[in-house]
Write a protein that holds these residues in place. Structure first.
Motif, short mmCIF file in Angstrom:
data_model
loop_
_atom_site.label_atom_id
_atom_site.label_comp_id
_atom_site.label_asym_id
_atom_site.label_seq_id
_atom_site.Cartn_x
_atom_site.Cartn_y
_atom_site.Cartn_z
N ALA A 17 0.84 -1.20 0.00
CA ALA A 17 0.00 0.00 0.00
C ALA A 17 0.88 1.25 0.00
CB ALA A 17 -0.93 0.00 1.22
N GLY A 18 1.98 1.20 0.76
CA GLY A 18 2.90 2.32 0.80
C GLY A 18 3.47 2.61 -0.59
N VAL A 19 3.89 1.53 -1.25
CA VAL A 19 4.46 1.68 -2.59
C VAL A 19 3.41 2.20 -3.57
CG1 VAL A 19 5.39 0.38 -4.55
CG2 VAL A 19 6.21 -0.10 -2.23
N TYR A 20 2.21 1.66 -3.43
CA TYR A 20 1.15 1.97 -4.39
C TYR A 20 0.63 3.39 -4.22
CZ TYR A 20 -3.13 1.38 -7.10
OH TYR A 20 -4.13 1.50 -8.02
N TYR A 21 0.35 3.77 -2.98
CA TYR A 21 -0.22 5.11 -2.76
C TYR A 21 0.85 6.18 -2.58
CZ TYR A 21 -4.59 2.60 -2.13
OH TYR A 21 -5.67 1.80 -2.33
N GLY A 22 2.10 5.76 -2.30
CA GLY A 22 3.20 6.73 -2.24
C GLY A 22 3.47 7.31 -0.87
N SER A 23 2.46 7.41 0.00
CA SER A 23 2.76 7.97 1.32
C SER A 23 2.04 7.18 2.41
CB SER A 23 2.36 9.44 1.39
OG SER A 23 0.99 9.57 1.58
N ILE A 24 2.63 7.20 3.59
CA ILE A 24 2.06 6.46 4.72
C ILE A 24 1.99 7.37 5.94
CG2 ILE A 24 2.83 4.18 3.95
CD1 ILE A 24 5.26 4.45 5.74
N GLN A 25 1.06 7.08 6.84
CA GLN A 25 1.00 7.83 8.10
C GLN A 25 0.43 6.94 9.19
OE1 GLN A 25 -2.33 7.34 6.76
NE2 GLN A 25 -1.45 8.83 5.39
N PHE A 26 0.60 7.37 10.44
CA PHE A 26 0.33 6.47 11.56
C PHE A 26 -1.13 6.04 11.67
CE2 PHE A 26 -1.83 9.39 14.43
CZ PHE A 26 -1.47 10.62 13.90
N TYR A 27 -2.06 6.81 11.12
CA TYR A 27 -3.46 6.42 11.28
C TYR A 27 -4.00 5.63 10.09
CZ TYR A 27 -4.09 10.81 8.73
OH TYR A 27 -4.00 11.81 7.81
N MET A 28 -3.11 5.21 9.19
CA MET A 28 -3.57 4.51 7.99
C MET A 28 -4.21 3.15 8.31
SD MET A 28 0.15 3.35 6.51
CE MET A 28 -0.31 2.23 5.21
N GLY A 29 -3.93 2.61 9.52
CA GLY A 29 -4.42 1.26 9.82
C GLY A 29 -5.84 1.19 10.32
N PHE A 30 -6.33 2.30 10.85
CA PHE A 30 -7.61 2.24 11.55
C PHE A 30 -8.78 1.87 10.64
CE2 PHE A 30 -11.37 4.63 13.20
CZ PHE A 30 -11.64 3.77 14.23
N VAL A 31 -9.02 2.72 9.63
CA VAL A 31 -10.17 2.48 8.78
C VAL A 31 -9.99 1.21 7.95
CG1 VAL A 31 -11.47 3.34 6.81
CG2 VAL A 31 -10.97 4.85 8.71
N ILE A 32 -8.77 1.01 7.45
CA ILE A 32 -8.56 -0.17 6.61
C ILE A 32 -8.69 -1.44 7.44
CG2 ILE A 32 -6.07 -0.52 6.72
CD1 ILE A 32 -6.16 -0.76 3.63
N GLY A 33 -8.32 -1.35 8.72
CA GLY A 33 -8.49 -2.49 9.61
C GLY A 33 -9.96 -2.87 9.73
N LEU A 34 -10.79 -1.85 9.91
CA LEU A 34 -12.23 -2.09 10.01
C LEU A 34 -12.77 -2.72 8.72
CD1 LEU A 34 -13.70 1.10 11.66
CD2 LEU A 34 -13.67 -1.22 12.52
N LYS A 35 -12.26 -2.19 7.61
CA LYS A 35 -12.78 -2.70 6.34
C LYS A 35 -12.31 -4.11 6.08
CE LYS A 35 -13.56 1.67 4.26
NZ LYS A 35 -12.94 2.65 3.37
N ALA A 36 -11.08 -4.39 6.46
CA ALA A 36 -10.59 -5.76 6.28
C ALA A 36 -11.40 -6.71 7.14
CB ALA A 36 -9.12 -5.84 6.65
#
Lengths: 256, 306, 318
Positions: free
Chosen positions: B219-238
């Motif tokens: 995801a980092g490679v694909y979207y280009g940037s990462i940040q500390f809260y990137m896991g919250f919403v995607i965690g819920l969706k997963a």
């Protein structure tokens, strides 16, 4: 008049038929037993009657009213109480609190009653305690009312279960292997208790039991099932001499 | 005709998004299957994976370059380290409670605590800043009419497929995989048969976390940037994806992720949903599913009661 | 860690008999009443905030502690209450009249969320409540009536008998009264037919159902009452802050309130109070270490769960 009528009750789990075409009637004010070898479908049938399993087909009438696939709490409210094979007490509550649970369906105080401490609610609370204590007294453990349920001896825990079921003020009481885990002495007392429940309280009793001695002693009518089907019905004497029953319990001679 | 191309393009986008969901959903499903824990911290594990990958790329990128080779090495390093992190979390936070036979609610709260720790830990370490994945990947690819599929996208989907096949082999063909499946069915029996239950659970955490880390790096490679809260919403969706597929089911998690990815990209295109409402759309699907079909597509139905 | 917990146990032992308990409680209440006379604005602000969180914790305690339901989206009810008051006051309503509406709407929200989901397993419920919490926040951010991402501003201060409540001391006493009412309601509910029904269900749902208790209905009551608490707290929050925005009601908010309940000890009123006090004071005391404090918060939560899963306040002995 029959208080309970089971008509062609069938229960399937996936491909397995646990109860098949089971029919019987239970007369008011009698003590009846449902017996059968291990895995015969007794407990499954029991759970259909009390609403814990949803039967697949058939009909169950309690006081002439259908309770087939009805929710357990509604069945209790109609006047059918049950106990559990392996004790299911509220272990971290006192004995009295355990029994008070039985009065839930006979009382009605709600949110506002509780918050405003209305006189009717206070009165109702007193009545709940009163009836619960009477039930504890009936089974003989009133002196242990303020102990935590988990701290009681096994035999006394059983008594709490009976008192709790009685507190629902039932017309029909279903006991799921009430003698399990009791010693000889306690079994004798159980026989006395079951008789008193019928005689003094006028409650019809249906039990599921493994202990043949107890069943033969206490039941006025016995229904025997095997492989989910009824194979015999009658008094202790009749059932005892029924060849199909003997076969079910001991196996056919030419088998093996 | 344009509509047709938009649809194709969105399907491609949906599949990419879905691959990420699938990889994370697998961890949820495996852990749930084996110890019935909703591992709330799993989304944060994915986030940590992205940061470890970022760090590894920073270190090895100078030697191996920031092309596919460097990224692949960073991905493997992140998978390994984050896998260990997953095991550590299991040993320190979850296993003591499992040993005490604590209620499931306590376990769930502990997972929330772990999530908080990882989330805030990374926030402190990164000062809450965005980090940019600088790679040398371009935007070349295949064009079919108006549809553009970059090589990056193709490699992402292929990599996901490889990881899933490897997992499938691991679960079905190796002894460890068999032990995992056995524990999911009956822990006590496994203990009696001499299977080291704790160790197998630990291994499950390793595998689940490693897969989430892989998703994080990709995801980092694909979207280009990462940040500390990137896991919250995607965690819920997963988690939603895992439920769609039937929680506890491995193929279910794979399919569930793809289905959710496609649904979501489709939903975003609908005029009355749009991107502002897309999370509401996903959560809405989750809630409806849990209420009406809690067993999901591949889940086994349980006997009604008792 | 072990030491401080032991300390609480010992403290509790000293407070063992009813007389000392009553005296300690009286001292505590007098202290709380007199505090504004000696405290500066900052302390008063923090204390008011603490009282506010106590109300929320007591409300959530009914859902989580009494009925044993996980709720990771409690801030949703708090949001519904705050927005109801904010919007109605914008249309010229008197603050006090908005309170029943705030309660009504949050209870409706409780029924909408609880009705279909209370049959679910506890971990599914956790995720569903979380989802609803997020949906509420995103909805508030996207609607015009709620003021979008910037929220509502310029909510008027309420007045009582002509006196406008605009000093921090006013809100301090107002929230103190709310806390007392909340404690009273929570205690009475706990010792009632409904309170016992929650406990039966928490201990053994099948057995409770066999006793004639409708689990779904009983749980729904817990949800509705918890929602009402949140709605009232939200209404007061709106007029105290005079501005509300969607981010106030984010997941972190829900998680914090839940932590207060669990930290203190689920199902115990003093526990919920202790948890809320801890929750507000901890970040204030550790303001110096900045962002790191939330990290410690997470670690502490795990440690407390591992070593003392029943929470800080000790169990009642029977």
């Amino acid at each position: 008049m029959s208080i309970l009528e089971v008509q062609k009750l069938t229960l399937r789990f996936g491909g397995l038929t646990a109860v098949s075409n089971l029919s019987f009637e239970l007369e008011e004010n009698t003590i009846m037993s449902l017996i059968g070898p291990n895995g015969a479908g007794k407990t499954s049938a029991f759970n259909c009657l009390t609403g814990f399993y949803k039967g697949s087909e058939g009909e169950i009438l309690f006081k002439g009213q259908s309770i087939f696939r009805q929710k357990p709490h509604k069945i209790t409210k109609l006047g059918m109480a049950r106990t559990f094979q392996n004790l299911r007490l509220f272990k971290d509550m006192t004995v009295l609190e355990n029994v008070m649970s039985g009065m839930h369906s006979r009382t009605k105080a709600g949110v506002f009653g509780a918050i405003l401490r209305l006189p009717s609610q206070v009165h109702e609370e007193q009545r709940i305690r009163q009836v619960s204590k009477e039930c504890l007294d009936f089974v003989g453990i009133l002196d242990k009312e303020s102990r935590l349920a988990r701290n009681l001896a096994y035999g006394d825990q059983r008594r709490v279960e009976w008192a709790r079921a009685l507190a629902t003020q039932p017309q029909l009481l279903l006991l799921d292997e009430p003698a399990a885990g009791l010693n000889q002495d306690e079994k004798e007392q159980l026989v006395g208790l079951i008789r008193r429940i019928r005689k003094d309280l006028g409650i019809t009793v249906l039990l599921i039991e493994h202990d043949m001695g107890l069943v033969m002693k206490v039941s006025e009518k016995i229904v025997v099932i095997d492989y989910g089907q009824k194979i015999a019905e009658g008094t202790a004497e009749e059932v005892k001499n029924n060849p199909r029953v003997i076969e079910a319990y001991l196996g056919k001679e030419d088998e093996e | 005709m344009t509509v047709f191309y938009i649809v194709i393009q969105q399907i491609v986008n949906g599949l990419i998004l879905g691959s990420f969901y699938s990889l994370i959903a697998l961890g949820y499903s495996m852990v749930y299957g084996i110890i019935k824990l909703l591992n709330f911290a799993h989304g944060d594990i994915y986030m940590v994976g992205a940061f470890v990958g970022y760090g590894a790329l920073g270190i090895f990128g100078s030697v191996l370059g920031v092309g596919w080779l460097g990224i692949a090495v960073a991905l493997l390093i992140s998978m390994f380290l984050v896998g260990l992190l997953g095991m550590l979390v299991h040993r320190l936070a979850y296993q003591p409670l499992i040993n005490k036979q604590a209620p499931r609610m306590s376990l769930l709260i502990t997972a929330v605590g772990v999530s908080f720790t990882l989330f805030n830990g990374v926030m402190v370490l990164t000062n809450g800043e965005y980090k940019t994945f600088s790679t040398s990947l371009g935007y070349e690819g295949i064009s079919l009419g108006l549809v553009n599929i970059t090589y990056t996208q193709i490699i992402m989907v292929v990599a996901t497929a490889i990881l899933m096949l490897a997992l499938y082999w691991f679960i079905n063909r190796t002894m460890y995989g068999k032990a995992m499946r056995a524990i999911a069915l009956d822990q006590d029996a496994c203990r009696l048969m001499g299977i080291n239950v704790t160790k197998t659970i630990s291994l499950t955490f390793f595998v689940g976390s490693a897969l989430a880390a892989a998703a994080g790096v990709m995801a980092g490679v694909y979207y280009g940037s990462i940040q500390f809260y990137m896991g919250f919403v995607i965690g819920l969706k997963a988690f939603t994806a895992a439920v769609i597929g039937g929680i506890g089911s491995i193929p279910g998690a794979m399919i569930g992720g793809l289905v959710l990815g496609l649904l979501e990209t489709a939903g975003t295109q609908l005029p009355f949903i749009g991107s502002a409402w897309k999370d509401v759309f996903s959560f809405g699907i989750l809630i409806l599913l849990l209420v009406f079909k809690p067993t999901g597509i591949f889940g086994k139905s349980e006997i009604e009661r008792m | 860690m072990g030491n401080s917990v032991g300390g609480i146990d010992r403290f509790r032992k000293i407070l063992g008999d009813r007389k000392t308990q009553g005296a300690a409680l009286a001292v505590l209440i007098i202290f709380v009443i007199l505090l504004p006379l000696v405290a500066n604005n900052y302390i008063e602000e923090v204390a008011t905030n603490t009282l506010f969180y106590i109300v929320l914790a007591l409300g959530l305690n009914i859902v989580v502690g009494y009925a044993g339901l996980v709720d990771l989206g409690y801030a949703a009810f708090f949001a519904v209450g705050a927005y109801t008051t904010g919007i109605l006051m914008h249309y010229g309503w008197n603050f006090w009249l908005t309170i029943p509406m705030a309660v009504l709407f949050s209870v409706i929200a409780g029924v909408i969320i609880g009705g279909p989901t209370l049959r679910l397993r506890s971990d599914y419920l956790a995720i569903v409540t979380l989802g609803f919490g997020e949906i509420t926040r995103i909805t508030a951010r996207n609607l015009k009536i709620t003021g979008g991402a910037s929220g509502l501003v310029g909510i008027q201060r309420p007045s009582i008998f002509g006196h406008i409540l605009n000093q921090i001391t006013d809100f301090y006493y107002l929230f103190f009264i709310l806390v007392i009412l909340a404690v009273l309601v929570a205690m009475r509910l706990h010792n009632s037919r409904l309170g016992r029904a929650w406990q039966y269900i928490r201990e053994d749902e099948d057995a409770a159902e066999a006793m004639g208790i409708d689990p779904v209905k009983t749980k729904l009551y817990a949800y509705m009452i918890g929602a009402a608490f949140g709605g009232i707290a939200g209404a007061f929050f709106a007029v105290k802050m005079t501005a509300i925005s969607p981010e106030t009601f984010a997941f972190t908010q829900s998680a914090m309130i839940l932590l207060a309940v669990i930290l203190g000890g689920m199902g115990k009123i003093p526990g919920a109070i202790l948890g809320a006090v801890f929750l507000v004071l901890f970040p204030e005391i550790f303001r110096g270490i900045g962002q790191t404090r939330m990290l410690f918060f997470g670690i502490m939560l795990v440690i407390i769960m591992v070593f003392r899963p029943q929470g800080l306040w000790p169990e009642r002995k029977g």
